[in-house]
Design a protein around this motif. Structure first.
Motif: not given
Length: 438
Positions: A267-275
């Motif tokens: 799934l799309p996910a950035g390094e800053a994503d926390a949840t």
């Protein structure tokens, strides 16, 4: 500052305090695999005719060691980065201790009277076990010692003629399947592997394939080999069963820690994503942050955190552990994502720090004060400098940064949390290594 940090990251070397066998407990589903300090295989020759084969096995492993999975043991000498368990890199198992019943035990072999009593003493203290004899004897002797698939030692059984090597216990996480295959190759025998994901039919070839492709690895093997730790062990069997049946699972992996797999759809996910995002169906979620439990999520810890510590002599162990866990909880961090503890070398034998390393199931790294003093940190202490005859420096911040750089040489270490002081007796800092290449 960054350039000088990187210089000292690669220049400083740490010592590692030897640890007793410990257990890392998951939030659900039981404990995680315990490191074993003894990199040796216990071989039980159950009949006199098995003794020559046991000696042959010992001779073969001495020449061609088995690549012991990294999560089974921590190095007892100063660690090289590639040996750290967070990488899942192997350490060689080359030594065999042979045990035989005392009634026919020759010189140079350790005698025993009852196999059950012997296993009670050896099971937790050897990296792996091999029985040469009947499988039923091994099963009955091992039964009282079995706890959880994540903590059980790898066990193989070899028939006395040396024709078959059976992977009996902890085939995936402990590496018994690999050990059985390795030993079978050394002895010219046939490995007997029964785990479903390893016996599934090869993937059907596509139009451009000349021959069938080998099936992708099981999910637990994929995680183990990447140095990742399941948090929800009780959800892992269902996820693996679904994948064996050909289903795909969604993967949320902002850290880019999970290797690619044809049945894991990122799934799309950035390094800053926390949840994790809203999703349909089962989800594998990997992070060093603490994620909320959910029936539809298999949480996976990414061990990239290093806790740096400084403490007064004989600081209370309960206080040190409580403060450390409180700090992790306050920052929303997953305890299983802690890869190591670090301090100044003079504190390696401090009881509270050794106890904390044992409770977390991670190694305790120690650095020379001079190396710590040369590492730039935001909160240097004049008191620490005077104590170790150095310029002002921060024990906890510098130790955390240097250990993170040593353990993860391909990453970019940074302080996640600068120095915090607890009750005037303990200092803590958290470092993390970002952007680690798979």
């Amino acid at each position: 500052m960054r350039g000088s940090l990187l210089y000292f990251f690669h220049a400083a070397a740490s010592a590692v305090s030897p640890l007793p066998r410990v257990t890392r407990h998951a939030a659900e589903g039981g404990p995680l695999h315990s490191p074993r300090r003894i990199t040796a295989l216990a071989c039980y020759a159950l009949s006199q005719s098995a003794l020559p084969l046991a000696q042959r096995l010992a001779d073969c492993l001495a020449v061609t060691p088995w690549g012991l999975p990294g999560q089974l043991q921590y190095p007892v000498r100063p660690a090289q980065p590639s040996e750290h368990p967070a990488h899942g890199k192997p350490s060689g198992l080359s030594r065999v201790e042979i045990f035989a019943p005392s009634r026919f035990c020759p010189a140079g072999v350790t005698p025993f009277e009852k196999i059950g009593s012997l296993l009670a003493a050896t099971y937790k203290n050897f990296a792996a076990h091999a029985f040469i004899g009947a499988t039923g004897i091994a099963v009955r002797a091992l039964a009282p010692l079995l706890a959880h698939k994540s903590t059980d030692a790898p066990v193989i059984v070899i028939d006395p003629a040396g024709q078959h090597v059976i992977s009996l216990l902890s085939g995936h996480w402990g590496g018994a399947n690999e050990l059985a295959s390795h030993v079978a190759h050394l002895l010219g025998a046939t490995a007997v592997i029964t785990t479903a994901s390893d016996t599934a039919a090869p993937v059907t070839p596509g139009a451009d394939d000349a021959q069938p492709r080998k099936a992708a690895p099981a999910l637990d093997m994929l995680l183990r080999n990447a140095g990742l730790l399941p948090v929800d062990w009780n959800r892992l069997p269902a996820a693996q069963a679904a994948m064996i049946e050909g289903e795909s699972l969604n993967l949320w992996d902002p850290c880019h820690a999970v290797p690619d797999h044809p049945q894991l759809q990122r799934l799309p996910a950035g390094e800053a994503d926390a949840t994790p995002p809203e999703h349909r169906g089962p989800l594998v979620a990997a992070h060093w942050r603490g994620l909320a439990p959910s029936p539809a999520i298999l949480r996976v810890a990414v061990p990239r955190l290093v806790i740096g510590l400084g403490c007064r002599k004989n600081a209370p162990g309960d206080m040190v552990e409580t403060a450390t866990r409180k700090l992790l909880a306050a920052q929303g961090l997953e305890p299983l994502a802690v890869a190591a503890l670090a301090t100044v070398k003079e504190k390696l034998q401090e009881p509270a720090l050794l106890a904390l390393a044992e409770r977390f199931g991670v190694p305790l790294h120690g650095f020379e004060a001079a190396d710590l003093a040369r590492c730039p940190t935001p909160n240097p202490s004049a008191a620490a400098g005077r104590r170790f005859s150095q310029p002002p420096f921060s024990v906890c911040e510098a130790a955390a940064l240097l250990a993170a750089a040593q353990i993860f040489p391909a990453g970019a270490p940074r302080l996640l949390l600068p120095k915090t002081i607890e009750q005037g007796q303990l200092t803590l800092a958290l470092a993390i290594s970002d952007r680690i290449e798979r």
